[in-house]
Design a protein around this motif. Structure first.
Motif, PDB file in Angstrom:
ATOM      1  N   SER A   1       0.690  -1.161   0.108  1.00 14.95           N
ATOM      2  CA  SER A   1       0.090  -0.091  -0.056  1.00 14.95           C
ATOM      3  C   SER A   1       0.930   1.250  -0.131  1.00 14.95           C
ATOM      4  CB  SER A   1      -0.887  -0.031   1.103  1.00 14.95           C
ATOM      5  OG  SER A   1      -1.993  -0.843   1.138  1.00 14.95           O
ATOM      6  N   ILE A   2       1.846   1.360   0.594  1.00 13.85           N
ATOM      7  CA  ILE A   2       2.805   2.523   0.751  1.00 13.85           C
ATOM      8  C   ILE A   2       3.551   2.624  -0.639  1.00 13.85           C
ATOM      9  CG2 ILE A   2       5.091   3.263   1.550  1.00 13.85           C
ATOM     10  CD1 ILE A   2       4.460   1.867   4.198  1.00 13.85           C
ATOM     11  N   ALA A   3       3.810   1.381  -1.201  1.00 12.61           N
ATOM     12  CA  ALA A   3       4.540   1.372  -2.659  1.00 12.61           C
ATOM     13  C   ALA A   3       3.389   2.031  -3.627  1.00 12.61           C
ATOM     14  CB  ALA A   3       5.036   0.006  -3.318  1.00 12.61           C
ATOM     15  N   THR A   4       2.225   1.713  -3.168  1.00 13.59           N
ATOM     16  CA  THR A   4       1.108   2.064  -4.324  1.00 13.59           C
ATOM     17  C   THR A   4       0.777   3.638  -4.156  1.00 13.59           C
ATOM     18  OG1 THR A   4       0.115  -0.068  -4.433  1.00 13.59           O
ATOM     19  CG2 THR A   4      -1.010   1.573  -5.160  1.00 13.59           C
ATOM     20  N   GLY A   5       0.852   3.903  -2.887  1.00 10.03           N
ATOM     21  CA  GLY A   5       0.520   5.357  -2.614  1.00 10.03           C
ATOM     22  C   GLY A   5       1.361   6.513  -2.829  1.00 10.03           C
ATOM     23  N   ALA A   6       2.703   5.821  -2.958  1.00 13.30           N
ATOM     24  CA  ALA A   6       3.885   6.785  -3.301  1.00 13.30           C
ATOM     25  C   ALA A   6       3.893   7.242  -5.052  1.00 13.30           C
ATOM     26  CB  ALA A   6       5.186   5.917  -3.202  1.00 13.30           C
ATOM     27  N   ALA A   7       3.162   6.243  -5.699  1.00 18.43           N
ATOM     28  CA  ALA A   7       2.828   6.545  -7.244  1.00 18.43           C
ATOM     29  C   ALA A   7       1.799   7.546  -7.487  1.00 18.43           C
ATOM     30  CB  ALA A   7       2.862   5.179  -7.872  1.00 18.43           C
ATOM     31  N   PRO A   8       1.764   8.496  -8.410  1.00 21.26           N
ATOM     32  CA  PRO A   8       0.650   8.976  -8.939  1.00 21.26           C
ATOM     33  C   PRO A   8      -0.485   8.013  -9.290  1.00 21.26           C
ATOM     34  CG  PRO A   8       2.307   8.884 -10.549  1.00 21.26           C
ATOM     35  CD  PRO A   8       2.810   8.569  -9.420  1.00 21.26           C
ATOM     36  N   PRO A   9      -1.882   8.573  -9.240  1.00 23.22           N
ATOM     37  CA  PRO A   9      -2.874   7.875  -9.222  1.00 23.22           C
ATOM     38  C   PRO A   9      -2.768   7.189 -10.618  1.00 23.22           C
ATOM     39  CG  PRO A   9      -3.788  10.032  -8.509  1.00 23.22           C
ATOM     40  CD  PRO A   9      -2.295   9.894  -8.785  1.00 23.22           C
ATOM     41  N   GLU A  10      -2.477   7.412 -11.717  1.00 22.12           N
ATOM     42  CA  GLU A  10      -2.574   6.744 -13.040  1.00 22.12           C
ATOM     43  C   GLU A  10      -1.704   5.536 -13.023  1.00 22.12           C
ATOM     44  OE1 GLU A  10       0.330  10.367 -13.460  1.00 22.12           O
ATOM     45  OE2 GLU A  10      -1.629   9.764 -12.610  1.00 22.12           O
ATOM     46  N   LYS A  11      -0.465   5.767 -11.810  1.00 23.56           N
ATOM     47  CA  LYS A  11       0.453   4.624 -11.976  1.00 23.56           C
ATOM     48  C   LYS A  11       0.362   3.644 -10.635  1.00 23.56           C
ATOM     49  CE  LYS A  11       3.689   5.408 -15.070  1.00 23.56           C
ATOM     50  NZ  LYS A  11       3.905   4.531 -16.283  1.00 23.56           N
ATOM     51  N   ALA A  12      -0.901   3.519 -10.115  1.00 23.80           N
ATOM     52  CA  ALA A  12      -1.284   2.896  -8.905  1.00 23.80           C
ATOM     53  C   ALA A  12      -1.194   1.379  -9.338  1.00 23.80           C
ATOM     54  CB  ALA A  12      -2.404   3.413  -8.145  1.00 23.80           C
ATOM     55  N   GLY A  13      -1.796   0.902 -10.560  1.00 27.10           N
ATOM     56  CA  GLY A  13      -1.732  -0.397 -10.911  1.00 27.10           C
ATOM     57  C   GLY A  13      -0.240  -0.768 -11.052  1.00 27.10           C
ATOM     58  N   SER A  14       0.533  -0.125 -11.609  1.00 25.73           N
ATOM     59  CA  SER A  14       2.016  -0.857 -12.091  1.00 25.73           C
ATOM     60  C   SER A  14       2.757  -1.035 -10.473  1.00 25.73           C
ATOM     61  CB  SER A  14       2.630   0.189 -13.125  1.00 25.73           C
ATOM     62  OG  SER A  14       4.010  -0.106 -13.181  1.00 25.73           O
ATOM     63  N   ALA A  15       2.319   0.151  -9.745  1.00 19.55           N
ATOM     64  CA  ALA A  15       3.163   0.145  -8.593  1.00 19.55           C
ATOM     65  C   ALA A  15       2.601  -1.107  -7.690  1.00 19.55           C
ATOM     66  CB  ALA A  15       3.009   1.681  -7.858  1.00 19.55           C
ATOM     67  N   ALA A  16       1.285  -1.320  -7.480  1.00 14.92           N
ATOM     68  CA  ALA A  16       0.875  -2.469  -6.997  1.00 14.92           C
ATOM     69  C   ALA A  16       1.599  -3.683  -7.046  1.00 14.92           C
ATOM     70  CB  ALA A  16      -0.418  -2.470  -6.648  1.00 14.92           C
ATOM     71  N   ALA A  17       1.449  -3.962  -8.788  1.00 15.68           N
ATOM     72  CA  ALA A  17       1.795  -5.310  -9.309  1.00 15.68           C
ATOM     73  C   ALA A  17       3.470  -5.383  -9.085  1.00 15.68           C
ATOM     74  CB  ALA A  17       2.092  -5.226 -10.452  1.00 15.68           C
ATOM     75  N   THR A  18       4.334  -4.195  -8.908  1.00 13.44           N
ATOM     76  CA  THR A  18       5.704  -4.419  -8.666  1.00 13.44           C
ATOM     77  C   THR A  18       5.884  -4.626  -6.918  1.00 13.44           C
ATOM     78  OG1 THR A  18       6.065  -2.479 -10.143  1.00 13.44           O
ATOM     79  CG2 THR A  18       8.001  -2.851  -8.846  1.00 13.44           C
ATOM     80  N   GLY A  19       5.051  -4.042  -6.354  1.00 14.27           N
ATOM     81  CA  GLY A  19       5.031  -4.425  -4.801  1.00 14.27           C
ATOM     82  C   GLY A  19       4.765  -5.799  -4.548  1.00 14.27           C
ATOM     83  N   GLN A  20       4.055  -6.594  -5.158  1.00 15.82           N
ATOM     84  CA  GLN A  20       3.632  -7.771  -5.203  1.00 15.82           C
ATOM     85  C   GLN A  20       4.883  -8.614  -5.296  1.00 15.82           C
ATOM     86  OE1 GLN A  20       0.378  -9.502  -3.892  1.00 15.82           O
ATOM     87  NE2 GLN A  20       2.275 -11.018  -3.913  1.00 15.82           N
ATOM     88  N   THR A  21       5.644  -8.298  -6.652  1.00 14.64           N
ATOM     89  CA  THR A  21       6.615  -8.839  -7.239  1.00 14.64           C
ATOM     90  C   THR A  21       7.718  -8.800  -6.015  1.00 14.64           C
ATOM     91  OG1 THR A  21       5.913  -8.548  -9.394  1.00 14.64           O
ATOM     92  CG2 THR A  21       8.353  -9.246  -8.800  1.00 14.64           C
ATOM     93  N   ALA A  22       8.031  -7.596  -5.637  1.00  7.19           N
ATOM     94  CA  ALA A  22       8.942  -7.596  -4.549  1.00  7.19           C
ATOM     95  C   ALA A  22       8.722  -8.691  -3.290  1.00  7.19           C
ATOM     96  CB  ALA A  22       9.023  -6.137  -4.138  1.00  7.19           C
ATOM     97  N   TYR A  23       7.390  -8.525  -2.914  1.00  6.08           N
ATOM     98  CA  TYR A  23       7.202  -9.392  -1.952  1.00  6.08           C
ATOM     99  C   TYR A  23       7.367 -10.945  -2.092  1.00  6.08           C
ATOM    100  CZ  TYR A  23       3.943 -11.270   1.654  1.00  6.08           C
ATOM    101  OH  TYR A  23       3.051 -12.069   2.708  1.00  6.08           O
TER     102      TYR A  23
END
Length: 565
Positions: free
Chosen positions: A387-409
């Motif tokens: 959620s922190i990773a997703t929130g750090a990105a602008p709204p139009e980038k939230a999906g890419s940030a979330a997928a990247t966070g899951q990958t890091a996890y």
């Protein structure tokens, strides 16, 4: 069913959606339960298939590596062909791979089956969460649904060892894989009737070259780490390392040249985004390095039955559930960085307990309690990280940030097994080599140095007193390796805490107004395929109070506004 984005108006879900949620929770529970049963089955797999220690590690961690590699890819595919259809395809894949794993006759066959399970799992997990987001448009209902999804992950961790223990008591090791067959038949048969279809008409195309380059970068790097820990520096290790670095550079260059990249590298310019990914990566490495060895320790050093070992693993699942429910409550009053750091400090007590566990039954309680403390302390990372990773990105980038966070996890979980598992193997081999009884045949000595199962088999062909001595040496060596992983994992936890306090400390409490302007937005458009692949753990700040601890004001949107400050 509709193939257009969900309407802007929130509509309350009815009975069909709630029954559909129950269908989606089954594969989620199975995915985490499968990990627990595999760890318990490892000694039996070793005795039957006689894998080398390297093959045994690959059997465990190839699932995570391929899940990481295909997670974003499957999100893209789901956008193109439909999330429900991808779930159905993934269910078929899990069933087929489970059957292949259950009836494997060689280590290579089992590794292949686990690899196919990883690819199928990458199709199933993002599909379940993205369908939940599409089915529940009312904010409070969606929060409850996502909280239930997160709880299903914890339930799988809790019941997996128990179910696996029962199966191993009455059947052969392959039965632990067969339990996935009836579970996955439910979504396969019920999905067309209870789940809506959804696909994004603006989804970007799948760049297969990026997928190949990503896997070509990750796997050689992991191979080099594993082999260096096991055998030290060698020409093969250096070549693998250089190949991994080369393909990493090629992957980054390709992502920067694509209009819709598999992974938008510009997101890494954001300090909070990068810090969140590093927290997820190293935090999960610290957790999984010990978590996957505790079941084996209970069986080898504790000499427990699979069922008894499963019962001793239940406190760990309870710790994870409790920590996950308390995290959003604390994060509304205390900055997330300090909540995460406090949890990491708590994990150090757990690592100490596992690090002092001895090579006999007296170590059972410290190991099990230590795991429970570690799971409780690591929960804030699981809950807040993506959620922190997703929130750090602008709204139009939230999906890419979330997928990247899951990958890091997921990559952190896999690397935790690879790195600390390799340390455990190196310690084990060194101690067996130094302390094995003098005069035993070279073949028996080599088998004993490979795995504890190999030592037990070799002991059966030796005189009783020599064989018993060899088994004792192997058990002591395994315990030393287990203790070494605890100290390595503790070091990773300290490193994670430093990263959190350095890069994430300015994030305000959940629900607080932003304290500073958002960082410069990333201009290129995000791959639409990534937009519906958030992490289950990252969604955890959403649940309302009725969902077991989180409040309605602690939804992921609050973390989003806070993290961009």
């Amino acid at each position: 069913m509709s193939s257009t984005p969900a309407p802007a108006v929130s509509l309350r879900a009815g009975p069909r959606e709630w029954f559909g949620l129950l269908v989606l929770l089954l594969p989620v529970t199975l995915m985490t339960a499968d990990l627990g049963v595999l760890w318990l089955a490892t000694p039996y797999v070793t005795a039957d298939l006689l894998p080398t220690s390297s093959q045994l590690l690959w059997t465990t961690d190839i699932y995570g590596f391929l899940t990481c590699g295909f997670l974003v890819v499957m999100g893209t595919l789901g956008d193109r062909i439909g999330r429900r259809r991808l779930l159905i395809f993934g269910s078929v894949g899990v069933i087929g791979a489970s059957l292949l794993a259950a009836y494997s006759t060689s280590p290579e066959m089992l590794i292949t089956a686990r690899a196919l399970l990883g690819i199928a799992g990458a199709a199933v997990l993002p599909s379940t969460l993205s369908l939940i987001i599409h089915m529940f448009t009312d904010a409070r209902q969606r929060a409850t649904a996502i909280a239930t999804w997160v709880t299903a992950l914890s339930v799988g961790i809790a019941i997996g060892p128990v179910i696996g223990g029962v199966l191993l008591e009455v059947w052969w090791w392959g039965s632990v894989f067969l339990m996935g067959v009836p579970v996955m038949l439910v979504p396969l048969l019920a999905a067309p009737f209870l789940l809506p279809e959804y696909k994004d008409p603006k989804a970007g195309r799948i760049d297969l070259a990026s997928v190949v380059l990503f896997l070509a970068a990750i796997l050689p790097l992991v191979y080099a780490v594993k082999k260096f820990a096991e055998h030290g520096l060698s020409l093969g290790n250096v070549v693998a390392l250089l190949l991994g670095v080369l393909f990493t550079v090629l992957f980054v260059r390709r992502q920067n040249s694509l209009e819709t990249p598999l992974l938008d590298m510009r997101l890494f310019r954001n300090r909070v985004f990068t810090g969140a990914l590093l927290t997820l990566l190293f935090g999960m490495m610290a957790l999984n390095g010990v978590e996957y060895l505790v079941p084996q320790y209970l069986l080898v050093a504790g000499e427990l039955s699979p069922l008894a070992a499963g019962v001793w693993l239940l406190p760990g699942a309870v710790g994870l559930i409790l920590g996950s429910q308390l995290t959003p409550v604390f994060a509304k009053r205390i900055r997330p960085a300090y909540v995460i750091t406090a949890g990491l400090v708590i994990t150090l007590a757990g690592f100490w307990l596992t690090g002092i566990a001895g090579s006999d039954k007296d170590g059972i309680a410290p190991a099990a309690l230590g795991l429970a403390v570690i799971m409780f302390g690591i929960a804030p990372i699981s809950v807040l990280g993506t959620s922190i990773a997703t929130g750090a990105a602008p709204p139009e980038k939230a999906g890419s940030a979330a997928a990247t966070g899951q990958t890091a996890y997921d990559l952190g979980l896999a690397l935790g097994i690879a790195v600390t598992g390799s340390v455990a193997v190196a310690v084990y081999r060194g101690e067996v080599s130094d302390n094995a009884p003098a005069g035993i045949p070279a073949e028996a000595a080599a088998a004993a140095q490979d795995t504890v199962g190999g030592a037990t088999d070799a002991a059966a062909s030796l005189p009783a007193d020599v064989g018993a001595q060899l088994v004792t040496v192997a058990r002591d060596a395994f315990t030393s390796g287990f203790q070494a992983t605890a100290w390595v994992s503790a070091g990773l936890a300290v490193l994670t805490g430093i990263i959190v306090l350095t890069l994430l400390r300015k994030i305000p409490v959940i629900g607080a107004p932003a304290e500073a302007p958002a960082e410069a937005p990333v201009e290129p458009p995000v791959t639409a395929a990534s937009a519906e692949a958030p992490s289950g753990a990252g969604a955890a700040p959403e649940p309302p109070a009725g969902a077991g601890g989180a409040t309605g004001g602690a939804r992921a949107e609050s973390v989003t506004s806070a993290a961009r400050s």
